[in-house]
Motif scaffolding. Structure first.
Motif, PDB file in Angstrom:
ATOM      1  N   GLY A 126      -8.167  63.882  73.615  1.00  0.00           N
ATOM      2  CA  GLY A 126      -7.375  63.890  72.166  1.00  0.00           C
ATOM      3  C   GLY A 126      -8.132  62.645  71.450  1.00  0.00           C
ATOM      4  O   GLY A 126      -9.224  62.081  72.240  1.00  0.00           O
ATOM      5  N   LYS A 171      -4.626  57.962  67.934  1.00  0.00           N
ATOM      6  CA  LYS A 171      -3.930  58.147  66.943  1.00  0.00           C
ATOM      7  C   LYS A 171      -2.741  57.417  66.996  1.00  0.00           C
ATOM      8  O   LYS A 171      -1.966  57.200  68.113  1.00  0.00           O
ATOM      9  CB  LYS A 171      -3.317  59.540  66.716  1.00  0.00           C
ATOM     10  N   ILE A 198       2.582  60.374  65.063  1.00  0.00           N
ATOM     11  CA  ILE A 198       2.404  61.174  66.230  1.00  0.00           C
ATOM     12  C   ILE A 198       3.387  62.224  66.500  1.00  0.00           C
ATOM     13  O   ILE A 198       4.400  61.899  66.624  1.00  0.00           O
ATOM     14  CB  ILE A 198       2.259  60.111  67.563  1.00  0.00           C
ATOM     15  N   ASP A 212       1.006  66.585  69.451  1.00  0.00           N
ATOM     16  CA  ASP A 212       0.088  65.424  70.011  1.00  0.00           C
ATOM     17  C   ASP A 212       0.231  64.912  71.130  1.00  0.00           C
ATOM     18  O   ASP A 212      -0.824  64.404  72.136  1.00  0.00           O
ATOM     19  CB  ASP A 212       0.218  64.172  69.035  1.00  0.00           C
ATOM     20  N   PRO A 227      -3.115  60.018  72.136  1.00  0.00           N
ATOM     21  CA  PRO A 227      -1.892  59.971  71.375  1.00  0.00           C
ATOM     22  C   PRO A 227      -0.512  59.650  72.289  1.00  0.00           C
ATOM     23  O   PRO A 227       0.319  59.048  71.863  1.00  0.00           O
ATOM     24  CB  PRO A 227      -1.688  61.479  70.436  1.00  0.00           C
TER      25      PRO A 227
END
Length: 222
Positions: free
Chosen positions: A131, A134, A138, A142, A148
């Motif tokens: 991934g 982030k 979230i 995710d 994440p």
């Protein structure tokens, strides 16, 4: 009178000692399991009757967390470990691990003074999706990717276990993507990452010697 004073002093010392005893919770995978020491239903790697071809660990006192707690004079609050579990929801063969992921079980740690998160090994071994980094907004979707999910876990834990000192134990021998991701996300949330080095293992899991090495390295890093 002297006897009463002696008893009061003894009581004071006992109360003081109790107040200074720190409680510890563990959020982990197979490396931190032991039969009878984790919630019922969680998968186990380390058993009282061990398979000698897999491990020489057969007593809970030999586990890294038990060694560390005994050495420091702490007490165990909760060991929420589950063999084979990933931090994100994607497990081996891309199976749904949302019932055992770290983000699912992180709510079960009680009210500890210290939390040890020992994970990411299965995310690496299972080749879970890495991934993107982030840190805001979230979503549930995710959480199927490592970065994440790792961020969500640390953000939630920093908020809900604000009274706890949180440490992340990073296994040796993991993928470069996992190592970099763990260290980057830990730094973002101000969580100390303890990088383990040259841990002795059998069948990919810490041996008795390996458990001792983990306990020693964690104690020194703290």
């Amino acid at each position: 009178m002297k006897k009463t004073l002696s008893l009061l002093c003894l009581l004071f010392v006992c109360v003081l000692a109790g107040a200074q005893t720190k409680s510890v919770s563990v959020l982990g995978d197979s490396y931190s399991t032991f039969e009878g020491a984790i919630p019922k239903g969680n998968a186990i790697w380390y058993f009282k009757r061990n398979n000698p071809n897999q491990t020489d660990v057969n007593r809970v006192e030999q586990t890294w967390w038990s060694l560390l707690i005994a050495d420091k004079g702490w007490k165990l609050e909760m060991n929420e470990s589950y063999s084979g579990s990933t931090i994100c929801n994607t497990g081996y063969n891309k199976d749904d691990y949302s019932d055992r992921s770290f983000t699912k079980r992180m709510v079960n740690l009680g009210n500890p003074d210290i939390i040890f998160i020992f994970g990411a090994t299965n995310d690496s071994w299972a080749h879970s999706p890495i991934g993107e980094y982030k840190y805001d907004d979230i979503t549930t979707d995710d959480l199927w990717s490592f970065r994440p999910a790792m961020a969500k876990m640390l953000a939630w834990m920093k908020e809900h276990y604000a009274q706890s000192d949180i440490y992340f134990l990073l296994n040796d021998g993991l993928s470069a993507d996992i190592n970099t991701s763990v260290k980057t996300i830990c730094e973002h949330y101000g969580v100390k990452c303890i990088e383990l080095q040259q841990i002795d293992k059998m069948a990919g899991h810490p041996s008795v010697k390996g458990m001792q090495q983990i306990a020693k390295q964690v104690a020194e890093a703290m």
